[in-house]
Each structure stands twice: as structure tokens, then as C-alpha cells.
Motif scaffolding. Structure first.
Motif, mmCIF file in Angstrom:
data_model
loop_
_atom_site.group_PDB
_atom_site.id
_atom_site.type_symbol
_atom_site.label_atom_id
_atom_site.label_comp_id
_atom_site.label_asym_id
_atom_site.label_seq_id
_atom_site.Cartn_x
_atom_site.Cartn_y
_atom_site.Cartn_z
ATOM 1 N N ALA A 181 28.956 127.633 129.345
ATOM 2 C CA ALA A 181 29.702 127.233 130.489
ATOM 3 C C ALA A 181 28.565 127.301 131.491
ATOM 4 O O ALA A 181 28.637 126.453 132.449
ATOM 5 C CB ALA A 181 31.108 127.922 130.425
ATOM 6 N N ILE A 182 28.023 128.852 131.479
ATOM 7 C CA ILE A 182 27.023 129.004 132.650
ATOM 8 C C ILE A 182 25.873 128.145 132.535
ATOM 9 O O ILE A 182 25.014 127.708 133.634
ATOM 10 C CB ILE A 182 26.881 130.312 132.587
ATOM 11 N N GLU A 183 25.315 127.864 131.199
ATOM 12 C CA GLU A 183 24.276 126.781 131.335
ATOM 13 C C GLU A 183 24.417 125.499 131.870
ATOM 14 O O GLU A 183 23.551 124.893 132.502
ATOM 15 C CB GLU A 183 23.699 126.516 129.813
ATOM 16 N N ILE A 185 26.343 124.874 134.300
ATOM 17 C CA ILE A 185 26.598 125.154 135.613
ATOM 18 C C ILE A 185 25.240 124.837 136.460
ATOM 19 O O ILE A 185 25.117 124.151 137.385
ATOM 20 C CB ILE A 185 27.267 126.214 136.257
ATOM 21 N N VAL A 186 24.306 125.554 135.710
ATOM 22 C CA VAL A 186 23.087 125.796 136.411
ATOM 23 C C VAL A 186 21.979 124.473 135.931
ATOM 24 O O VAL A 186 21.050 124.546 136.609
ATOM 25 C CB VAL A 186 22.184 126.931 136.010
ATOM 26 N N GLY A 187 22.602 123.512 135.199
ATOM 27 C CA GLY A 187 21.851 122.374 134.868
ATOM 28 C C GLY A 187 21.009 122.240 133.544
ATOM 29 O O GLY A 187 20.257 121.404 133.542
ATOM 30 N N ILE A 188 21.230 123.482 132.468
ATOM 31 C CA ILE A 188 20.706 123.428 131.374
ATOM 32 C C ILE A 188 21.336 122.410 130.479
ATOM 33 O O ILE A 188 22.685 122.394 130.401
ATOM 34 C CB ILE A 188 20.806 124.666 130.696
ATOM 35 N N ARG A 189 20.840 121.390 129.698
ATOM 36 C CA ARG A 189 21.596 120.575 129.104
ATOM 37 C C ARG A 189 20.895 120.678 127.489
ATOM 38 O O ARG A 189 19.912 120.780 127.179
ATOM 39 C CB ARG A 189 20.953 118.906 129.683
ATOM 40 N N ARG A 190 22.078 120.924 126.806
ATOM 41 C CA ARG A 190 21.641 121.124 125.307
ATOM 42 C C ARG A 190 21.693 119.676 124.510
ATOM 43 O O ARG A 190 22.142 118.668 125.312
ATOM 44 C CB ARG A 190 22.636 122.087 124.582
ATOM 45 N N LEU A 194 25.021 119.217 119.852
ATOM 46 C CA LEU A 194 25.046 120.773 120.088
ATOM 47 C C LEU A 194 25.989 121.234 121.146
ATOM 48 O O LEU A 194 26.444 122.208 120.906
ATOM 49 C CB LEU A 194 23.789 121.454 120.293
ATOM 50 N N ARG A 195 26.513 120.263 121.912
ATOM 51 C CA ARG A 195 27.138 120.797 123.017
ATOM 52 C C ARG A 195 28.604 121.345 122.643
ATOM 53 O O ARG A 195 29.354 121.957 123.181
ATOM 54 C CB ARG A 195 27.330 119.510 123.925
ATOM 55 N N LYS A 196 29.207 120.736 121.639
ATOM 56 C CA LYS A 196 30.500 121.261 121.106
ATOM 57 C C LYS A 196 30.510 122.467 119.914
ATOM 58 O O LYS A 196 31.509 122.805 119.562
ATOM 59 C CB LYS A 196 31.507 120.136 120.779
ATOM 60 N N ILE A 197 29.193 122.875 119.824
ATOM 61 C CA ILE A 197 29.259 123.818 118.671
ATOM 62 C C ILE A 197 29.129 125.272 119.193
ATOM 63 O O ILE A 197 28.623 125.173 120.233
ATOM 64 C CB ILE A 197 27.748 123.740 118.086
ATOM 65 N N ASP A 198 29.802 126.097 118.889
ATOM 66 C CA ASP A 198 29.875 127.371 119.231
ATOM 67 C C ASP A 198 29.806 128.309 118.102
ATOM 68 O O ASP A 198 29.495 128.345 116.930
ATOM 69 C CB ASP A 198 31.326 127.734 119.743
ATOM 70 N N GLY A 199 30.304 129.648 118.389
ATOM 71 C CA GLY A 199 29.954 130.895 117.389
ATOM 72 C C GLY A 199 30.494 130.737 116.038
ATOM 73 O O GLY A 199 30.190 131.048 115.027
ATOM 74 N N TYR A 200 32.055 130.275 116.077
ATOM 75 C CA TYR A 200 32.561 129.858 114.972
ATOM 76 C C TYR A 200 32.035 128.936 114.018
ATOM 77 O O TYR A 200 31.939 128.971 112.887
ATOM 78 C CB TYR A 200 34.166 129.471 115.366
ATOM 79 N N HIS A 201 31.438 127.690 114.497
ATOM 80 C CA HIS A 201 30.772 126.733 113.758
ATOM 81 C C HIS A 201 29.345 127.528 113.247
ATOM 82 O O HIS A 201 28.988 126.960 112.296
ATOM 83 C CB HIS A 201 30.290 125.637 114.906
ATOM 84 N N ALA A 202 28.780 128.476 114.013
ATOM 85 C CA ALA A 202 27.722 129.246 113.239
ATOM 86 C C ALA A 202 28.096 129.900 112.198
ATOM 87 O O ALA A 202 27.286 129.677 111.210
ATOM 88 C CB ALA A 202 27.065 130.361 114.384
#
Length: 278
Positions: A181-183, A185-190, A194-202
Motif C-alpha cells: 500500500a505504501i509503495e 502511494i509513493v509511486g512504486i509500480r510492481r 504481481l500487484r495482487k500477490i501477497d504473503g499468503y500467495h507466497a
């Protein structure tokens, strides 16, 4: 910013530090050479004299632990520019769904030039040797998660590095929540996949890899590398925002570019997010 810092001296807090700045005492040498410009109680003056000389020696000897020991935790970000050439951005992924039975599946480390990932069952045992090369470790929420997990896993590892946890630093800038979420806000784009992948998916990627799908390991490594490498941008972003709050002639750090990360087959992410898709 470190050379403008006085809060690591006992009895010197934010108020006195600002008072020193207002009276032209900006850096350590300013006080040592012109302390008569400002009258301090003898015990504080003596502390200043002792600790500022120790600070000069510590900086000359790359003793980052001296500053970690005496700086208030919320001001530890100030050491970054002086030690960034020997720092590493670190992130871990874990697998398992049973709390205490969780284990580290991968660790990624990025030193601003090269990124390396350690994988359980492949090269994870090399991590303790490699982490010892660095004087400064930077994480996001690492004080509560990454570092305790690492120390639990590698019981004979005695970290001799200072540690900056970006989470409270970014909270100071009103940037709260998860890393992704912070990425945003500051303009980092994955990458879009990858944008909907989280720790559970890991965790699911690790399980898929354990069943023989090598694409899943690559997918997990990329996810982990994104987490680690994006900390580089966030550290520079936070540092620049914080130094702008002070009336000092400090220089901003350039915002870094994202490094080249592992290539993956994006279909593996679709498969773990849609396990029943045919």
C-alpha cells in the motif's frame, strides 16, 4: 545528516539540538571548536565534549553500532547516508500455516547494486556468512518479523549490523499500512501480474514448488526480490522527506532505479490465484 546530529549525546534531546542549530552549532566540529558561543551546564558540556570526539572516531572507524547504541530509535534513519555504501535491504518469506511450525522459505538481500536470494534446501545455509559483510540492515517491519525469524532459524548467528526498520520511519511521514500500500502511494509500480500477490500467495508458491513446479520457485523469488529491492527507494524517499523538515544545509539522495530482477512465467501467479480454473 549524522554529522548534524546531537541527540545521541546523553542529556541532549530534540529541544537542545534545535537550540544548538539556531546558535550556529550545526555539526560536531562546530561545537568542539566554538563551544564558548553557547553556554551549557558543565555536565552537558562535558558529555558533548566526550561524545562528539567519540562520534568522530566512530565515524572514521565505520562503527555504526556506536550510533545505534546511543541514538533514539526514531532518529536512527540519520545514520543512513554515512553507511549506505555498506548496507543491505532485506526481506524474508515464510511457509507453513501452523504458527510455530512456520519456516523461512526464501531471503532476498539487495545491496543497491546486486540482489541475491537464498532458498531453503538450496543455498539458505550461505545466508549467515553473507549477512556478516554488511554494517547496516534495512527492513520493513523487520524488528517484529524478519530479524526475530532469522535469529530463530540461525541460532548461532550473532548479527553485528545496525538495523533500520522503515515501518516506524514511514509512519512518522503518515505512511501507514502494508508495504504494498505504501509503495503505491509513493509511486512504486510492481509488474501488473504481481500487484495482487501477497504473503499468503507466497506460501502457495512454495507449496507448488515443493510439488515439482520450478516456475513457482521463480515466482516466489521475484515476489521476495520486489519486496527487498523496493526498500531501497523507500529508504531514500523517507530520508529526503525527513531532512526537508530541518533547517540544515543537507543534500537529498537521488531516488534509485529498480534493479533487474529474476525473469518469471507470469502464468504461475494466475494459477495460484485461480486454483480451480481450467
Amino acid at each position: 545528516m549524522l554529522k548534524y546530529t546531537f541527540q545521541h549525546v546523553p542529556s541532549v534531546g530534540e529541544k537542545l539540538e534545535k537550540h544548538l542549530w539556531r546558535n550556529g552549532i550545526l555539526q560536531w566540529e562546530d561545537y568542539l571548536n566554538s563551544y564558548e558561543k553557547i553556554k551549557l551546564p558543565y555536565n552537558i558540556h562535558r558529555n558533548m565534549e566526550i561524545f562528539l570526539n567519540k562520534s568522530i572516531d566512530a565515524l572514521n572507524n565505520n562503527d555504526v553500532l556506536f550510533f545505534e547504541r546511543f541514538l533514539p530509535a526514531k532518529e536512527l534513519w540519520r545514520i543512513y547516508s554515512e553507511f549506505m555504501n555498506n548496507c543491505v535491504f532485506l526481506d524474508i518469506e515464510t511457509a507453513g500455516k501452523n504458527g510455530r511450525q512456520d519456516f523461512i522459505s526464501t531471503i532476498s538481500m539487495y545491496n543497491g547494486k546486486n540482489i541475491k536470494t537464498y532458498v531453503k534446501g538450496i543455498n539458505l545455509d550461505a545466508f549467515p556468512r553473507d549477512i556478516e559483510k554488511y554494517s547496516l540492515i534495512i527492513t520493513y517491519n523487520g524488528k517484529l518479523f524478519d530479524i526475530p525469524f532469522i535469529l530463530h532459524t540461525f541460532k548461532h548467528l550473532h548479527l553485528k549490523s545496525a538495523h533500520i526498520d522503515l515501518r516506524p520511519i514511514l509512519q512518522r511521514l503518515h505512511l501507514k499500512g502494508g508495504l504494498k500500500a505504501i509503495e503505491k502511494i509513493v509511486g512504486i509500480r510492481r509488474p501488473k501480474f504481481l500487484r495482487k500477490i501477497d504473503g499468503y500467495h507466497a506460501i502457495l508458491l512454495w507449496e507448488k514448488y515443493q510439488k515439482g513446479d520450478s516456475r513457482a520457485l521463480d515466482g516466489l523469488i521475484l515476489y521476495n526480490q520486489e519486496d527487498a529491492s523496493n526498500l531501497h527507494f523507500l529508504m531514500h524517499y523517507a530520508y529526503n522527506k525527513l531532512i526537508a523538515l530541518f533547517p540544515l544545509p543537507t543534500e537529498k539522495l537521488p531516488l534509485p532505479q529498480k534493479p533487474q530482477l529474476i525473469k518469471v512465467d507470469p502464468s504461475v501467479y494466475f494459477e495460484i490465484r485461480n486454483p480451480h480454473h481450467r
